[in-house]
Write a protein that holds these residues in place. Structure first.
Motif, PDB file in Angstrom:
ATOM      1  N   ARG A   1      14.113   3.793   5.473  1.00 40.62           N
ATOM      2  CA  ARG A   1      13.030   2.975   4.925  1.00 40.62           C
ATOM      3  C   ARG A   1      11.818   3.759   4.817  1.00 40.62           C
ATOM      4  NH1 ARG A   1      13.309  -1.498   9.774  1.00 40.62           N
ATOM      5  NH2 ARG A   1      15.065  -2.902   9.027  1.00 40.62           N
ATOM      6  N   LEU A   2      11.693   5.108   5.609  1.00 40.06           N
ATOM      7  CA  LEU A   2      10.480   6.343   5.154  1.00 40.06           C
ATOM      8  C   LEU A   2      10.844   6.339   3.587  1.00 40.06           C
ATOM      9  CD1 LEU A   2      10.471   8.295   8.555  1.00 40.06           C
ATOM     10  CD2 LEU A   2       8.881   6.805   7.608  1.00 40.06           C
ATOM     11  N   LYS A   3      12.053   6.680   3.371  1.00 37.57           N
ATOM     12  CA  LYS A   3      12.235   7.173   1.920  1.00 37.57           C
ATOM     13  C   LYS A   3      12.037   6.135   0.922  1.00 37.57           C
ATOM     14  CE  LYS A   3      13.545  10.384  -1.021  1.00 37.57           C
ATOM     15  NZ  LYS A   3      12.310  11.291  -1.240  1.00 37.57           N
ATOM     16  N   ASP A   4      12.352   4.887   1.477  1.00 34.33           N
ATOM     17  CA  ASP A   4      11.817   3.768   0.505  1.00 34.33           C
ATOM     18  C   ASP A   4      10.307   3.592   0.458  1.00 34.33           C
ATOM     19  OD1 ASP A   4      14.570   3.172   0.168  1.00 34.33           O
ATOM     20  OD2 ASP A   4      14.490   1.359   1.858  1.00 34.33           O
ATOM     21  N   ALA A   5       9.714   3.913   1.069  1.00 31.98           N
ATOM     22  CA  ALA A   5       8.141   3.728   1.082  1.00 31.98           C
ATOM     23  C   ALA A   5       7.743   4.931   0.102  1.00 31.98           C
ATOM     24  CB  ALA A   5       7.583   4.102   2.681  1.00 31.98           C
ATOM     25  N   GLN A   6       8.460   6.084   0.252  1.00 30.04           N
ATOM     26  CA  GLN A   6       7.948   7.029  -0.769  1.00 30.04           C
ATOM     27  C   GLN A   6       8.466   6.635  -2.215  1.00 30.04           C
ATOM     28  OE1 GLN A   6       9.709  10.743   1.161  1.00 30.04           O
ATOM     29  NE2 GLN A   6       7.719  11.360   1.514  1.00 30.04           N
ATOM     30  N   ASN A   7       9.563   6.211  -2.228  1.00 29.62           N
ATOM     31  CA  ASN A   7      10.150   5.701  -3.526  1.00 29.62           C
ATOM     32  C   ASN A   7       9.413   4.425  -4.239  1.00 29.62           C
ATOM     33  OD1 ASN A   7      12.064   7.772  -3.416  1.00 29.62           O
ATOM     34  ND2 ASN A   7      13.703   6.537  -2.554  1.00 29.62           N
ATOM     35  N   THR A   8       8.979   3.766  -3.378  1.00 26.88           N
ATOM     36  CA  THR A   8       8.275   2.410  -3.900  1.00 26.88           C
ATOM     37  C   THR A   8       6.890   2.801  -4.201  1.00 26.88           C
ATOM     38  OG1 THR A   8       9.651   0.997  -2.341  1.00 26.88           O
ATOM     39  CG2 THR A   8       7.595  -0.114  -3.172  1.00 26.88           C
ATOM     40  N   ALA A   9       6.006   3.425  -3.560  1.00 29.88           N
ATOM     41  CA  ALA A   9       4.498   3.454  -3.841  1.00 29.88           C
ATOM     42  C   ALA A   9       4.486   4.841  -4.679  1.00 29.88           C
ATOM     43  CB  ALA A   9       3.689   3.785  -2.522  1.00 29.88           C
ATOM     44  N   ALA A  10       3.598   4.837  -5.306  1.00 31.38           N
ATOM     45  CA  ALA A  10       2.927   6.084  -6.285  1.00 31.38           C
ATOM     46  C   ALA A  10       2.317   6.937  -5.241  1.00 31.38           C
ATOM     47  CB  ALA A  10       2.590   5.808  -7.470  1.00 31.38           C
ATOM     48  N   MET A  11       2.706   7.468  -4.113  1.00 31.01           N
ATOM     49  CA  MET A  11       1.814   8.087  -2.968  1.00 31.01           C
ATOM     50  C   MET A  11       1.327   9.342  -3.348  1.00 31.01           C
ATOM     51  SD  MET A  11       2.811   7.804   1.081  1.00 31.01           S
ATOM     52  CE  MET A  11       4.352   8.802   0.555  1.00 31.01           C
ATOM     53  N   LEU A  12       0.117   9.538  -3.218  1.00 31.84           N
ATOM     54  CA  LEU A  12      -0.730  10.848  -3.394  1.00 31.84           C
ATOM     55  C   LEU A  12      -1.550  10.880  -1.991  1.00 31.84           C
ATOM     56  CD1 LEU A  12      -1.023  12.914  -5.781  1.00 31.84           C
ATOM     57  CD2 LEU A  12      -2.727  11.562  -6.720  1.00 31.84           C
ATOM     58  N   THR A  13      -1.928  12.229  -2.225  1.00 29.75           N
ATOM     59  CA  THR A  13      -3.053  12.620  -0.842  1.00 29.75           C
ATOM     60  C   THR A  13      -4.094  13.549  -1.631  1.00 29.75           C
ATOM     61  OG1 THR A  13      -0.919  12.799   0.579  1.00 29.75           O
ATOM     62  CG2 THR A  13      -3.215  13.551   1.401  1.00 29.75           C
ATOM     63  N   THR A  14      -5.377  12.882  -0.978  1.00 30.02           N
ATOM     64  CA  THR A  14      -6.327  13.838  -1.391  1.00 30.02           C
ATOM     65  C   THR A  14      -7.136  14.462  -0.264  1.00 30.02           C
ATOM     66  OG1 THR A  14      -8.609  14.011  -2.718  1.00 30.02           O
ATOM     67  CG2 THR A  14      -7.911  11.748  -1.558  1.00 30.02           C
ATOM     68  N   TYR A  15      -7.837  15.488  -0.153  1.00 31.44           N
ATOM     69  CA  TYR A  15      -8.264  16.024   0.977  1.00 31.44           C
ATOM     70  C   TYR A  15      -9.585  16.367   0.706  1.00 31.44           C
ATOM     71  CZ  TYR A  15      -3.074  17.257   1.525  1.00 31.44           C
ATOM     72  OH  TYR A  15      -1.792  17.055   1.566  1.00 31.44           O
ATOM     73  N   ASN A  16     -10.401  16.392   2.130  1.00 33.14           N
ATOM     74  CA  ASN A  16     -11.551  17.241   2.125  1.00 33.14           C
ATOM     75  C   ASN A  16     -11.773  17.437   3.552  1.00 33.14           C
ATOM     76  OD1 ASN A  16     -14.395  17.211   1.671  1.00 33.14           O
ATOM     77  ND2 ASN A  16     -14.308  15.726   0.128  1.00 33.14           N
ATOM     78  N   GLU A  17     -13.106  18.117   4.038  1.00 35.45           N
ATOM     79  CA  GLU A  17     -13.346  18.421   5.298  1.00 35.45           C
ATOM     80  C   GLU A  17     -14.763  17.907   5.633  1.00 35.45           C
ATOM     81  OE1 GLU A  17     -13.442  22.897   5.468  1.00 35.45           O
ATOM     82  OE2 GLU A  17     -14.920  22.768   3.755  1.00 35.45           O
ATOM     83  N   VAL A  18     -14.815  17.774   6.840  1.00 35.03           N
ATOM     84  CA  VAL A  18     -16.082  17.107   7.515  1.00 35.03           C
ATOM     85  C   VAL A  18     -16.517  18.169   8.510  1.00 35.03           C
ATOM     86  CG1 VAL A  18     -14.797  15.781   9.213  1.00 35.03           C
ATOM     87  CG2 VAL A  18     -17.104  15.157   8.307  1.00 35.03           C
ATOM     88  N   ASP A  19     -18.117  18.201   8.508  1.00 31.52           N
ATOM     89  CA  ASP A  19     -18.772  18.859   9.675  1.00 31.52           C
ATOM     90  C   ASP A  19     -19.015  17.999  10.561  1.00 31.52           C
ATOM     91  OD1 ASP A  19     -20.401  20.410  11.100  1.00 31.52           O
ATOM     92  OD2 ASP A  19     -21.599  21.341   9.518  1.00 31.52           O
ATOM     93  N   MET A  20     -18.552  18.267  11.817  1.00 34.56           N
ATOM     94  CA  MET A  20     -18.585  17.269  12.999  1.00 34.56           C
ATOM     95  C   MET A  20     -19.791  17.493  13.971  1.00 34.56           C
ATOM     96  SD  MET A  20     -16.032  15.170  12.693  1.00 34.56           S
ATOM     97  CE  MET A  20     -15.960  14.392  14.333  1.00 34.56           C
TER      98      MET A  20
END
Length: 506
Positions: free
Chosen positions: A292-311
């Motif tokens: 099921r985890l692999k299905d989630a990757q195969n089904t969605a066109a998954m991409l990740t974007t990053y940033n950082e925040v000053d807390m």
């Protein structure tokens, strides 16, 4: 008139459960809404209350049985009618007593029990008995594994396990034959009764008549531990899953032999290494999780974007008002309410992150049901906070605190983990500095929080030490464009670095 106790609704995607514990015995008096038994599903524990006040007449589904939704668990007679039912009115009870009374005059087949509406096959995980061994009625014979749960198969009658037809590792169909119990119960029982009392009590002394927890058996098998290597802390010495974890931890902390420490380095020898390896077949549950985890990757066109925040600003605001906040609202002010509010603020500007794909349609949600991932001893669960866009900081903190406690106690219902539109996962509590979270379908976005770490930053041309956190947004690129994903993450960053923007909706 007898009232039936049936399995309650377990959730949209859950069709079966295992009877874990009965708190009452046949003949016991029960009050209205008093807990009768506890059911275990893949993720949560479900308590079954008494629908009426009366007397528990009989138990249809015993501990260890797998039951489907709306299956019959037991029967309760009103207090005034208790004991009025005759044996003739209870054909199921009469039939259940027949094999034991008959003394095992003929063989009895051990069949695969009902596995659930959507489950048609299982794998034979473990046989607790060998061919030729004596068995008692309802004694656990073997354990089956399905995609979702482990199913224990009890002996339908007393006798001798004359034949095992499905060996460990075999795949069996629902209703298939597992083994045969032959005649011998009638001879075995009197022989046991005529033996000395010490012989009769030997099994109890050895602990073999104490059935260990199914989760503990599975953990021992996976860790390669035998029963005598684990000390049980449960009732009558029953081994629980926590006992297995303690035994594994003790084994790891044991000092290594001196000879191993003094061994000279050498080139690896494949044959010798293979002899020290252990190959264990993945359980059906683990296979399903992996698929099921692999299905989630195969089904969605998954991409990740990053940033950082000053807390800095959030930490200062929290430090300034945390005592007053706790005094007024009775709950501590944490960081999760700030992140929840910041995400709600960003989702209003980028609604596609809060949407989902249904066939060829995009379904936009005009509300925010926020999933907050929480680690528990049983694994990761994601309770959902509904309509967080309409709740205050105090309401969010109270609900996070309450659901987190119930998650750790295994008391969350399936309904409380369904319907989320967006998820926040905080890996920072475990020390994670950077990661890419996996989407929780059908959601289109998940925000990953990480560890707050002091780092040197260039502020107005000067180097200052600031508490920084990396943020990661994984999103479904089929409906969320890069511009929308980056905009969402920037809005979250801006709201956290200047919390006044949340107040003024900027």
């Amino acid at each position: 008139m007898t009232t039936e106790v049936r399995v309650p609704t377990l959730g949209e995607s859950v069709t079966e459960a295992t009877v874990a514990t009965w708190f009452k015995k046949p003949g016991d008096s029960v009050a209205l809404d008093e807990m009768l038994c506890e059911l275990e599903t893949d993720k949560v524990t479900v308590e079954v209350p008494s629908p009426i006040e009366g007397v528990l007449e009989d138990i249809v589904a015993k501990e260890g049985d797998t039951v489907g939704v709306d299956a019959l668990l037991a029967n309760i007679a009103p207090a005034g009618e208790a004991g009025s039912a005759s044996v003739e009115e209870r054909p199921s009870a009469k039939a259940a007593e027949a094999p034991a009374a008959s003394g095992g005059g003929k063989s009895v087949d051990v069949m695969v029990p009902t596995l659930g509406e959507s489950v048609t096959e299982a794998t034979v995980s473990t046989w607790f008995k060998k061919a030729g061994e004596s068995v008692q009625q309802d004694e656990m014979l073997c354990e089956l594994e399905t995609d979702k749960v482990s199913v224990e198969v009890p002996a339908p009658a007393s006798g001798v396990l004359s034949e095992i037809l499905a060996k460990e590792g075999d795949t069996v169909q629902a209703g298939g034959k597992l083994g045969v119990i032959g005649a011998g119960a009638g001879a075995a029982a009197p022989a046991a009764s005529t033996e000395a009392p010490a012989a009769a009590s030997a099994p109890a002394a050895s602990g073999k008549d104490v059935e260990d927890a199914p989760s503990a058996k599975k953990a021992m098998a996976e860790a390669g531990l035998s029963r005598d290597q684990v000390t049980g802390s449960g009732k009558d010495g029953r081994v629980m899953k926590s006992d297995v974890s303690a035994a594994i931890a003790a084994a790891k902390s044991a000092p290594a032999p001196a000879a191993a420490a003094q061994a000279a380095p050498r080139a690896p020898v494949a044959a010798e290494d293979a002899g020290r390896e252990e190959r264990v077949k993945m359980t059906r549950l683990r296979q399903t999780i992996a698929r099921r985890l692999k299905d989630a990757q195969n089904t969605a066109a998954m991409l990740t974007t990053y940033n950082e925040v000053d807390m800095t600003e959030v930490m200062a605001l929290r430090s300034q008002y945390k005592d007053l906040f706790e005094k007024k609202h009775g709950v501590r002010l944490g960081f999760m309410s700030f992140f929840t509010k910041a995400c709600v603020h960003a989702l209003k500007e980028v609604p596609e992150v809060n949407a989902e794909i249904d066939g060829t349609d995009v379904v936009y949600k005009n509300f925010v049901h926020m999933g907050i991932a929480a680690g528990t001893p049983q694994g990761l669960v994601v309770p959902v906070l509904r309509d967080v866009d309409q709740k205050s900081f105090a309401e969010i903190e109270k609900e996070i605190n309450e659901k987190g406690k119930r998650a750790r106690d295994g008391k969350l219902s399936m309904a409380e983990m369904q319907g989320g539109t967006f998820t926040i996962s905080n890996g920072g509590v475990y020390g994670s500095l950077m990661s890419s979270p996996i989407l929780n379908p059908p959601q289109s976005g998940i925000l990953g929080m990480h560890k707050i770490q002091d780092r040197p930053m260039a502020i107005n041309g000067k180097v200052e030490i600031r508490p920084m956190m990396y943020l990661a947004l994984s999103y479904d690129h089929r409906i969320v464009d890069g511009k929308g994903a980056v905009t969402f993450l920037v809005r979250v960053k801006e709201a956290l670095e200047d919390p006044r923007r949340l107040l003024m909706d900027l």
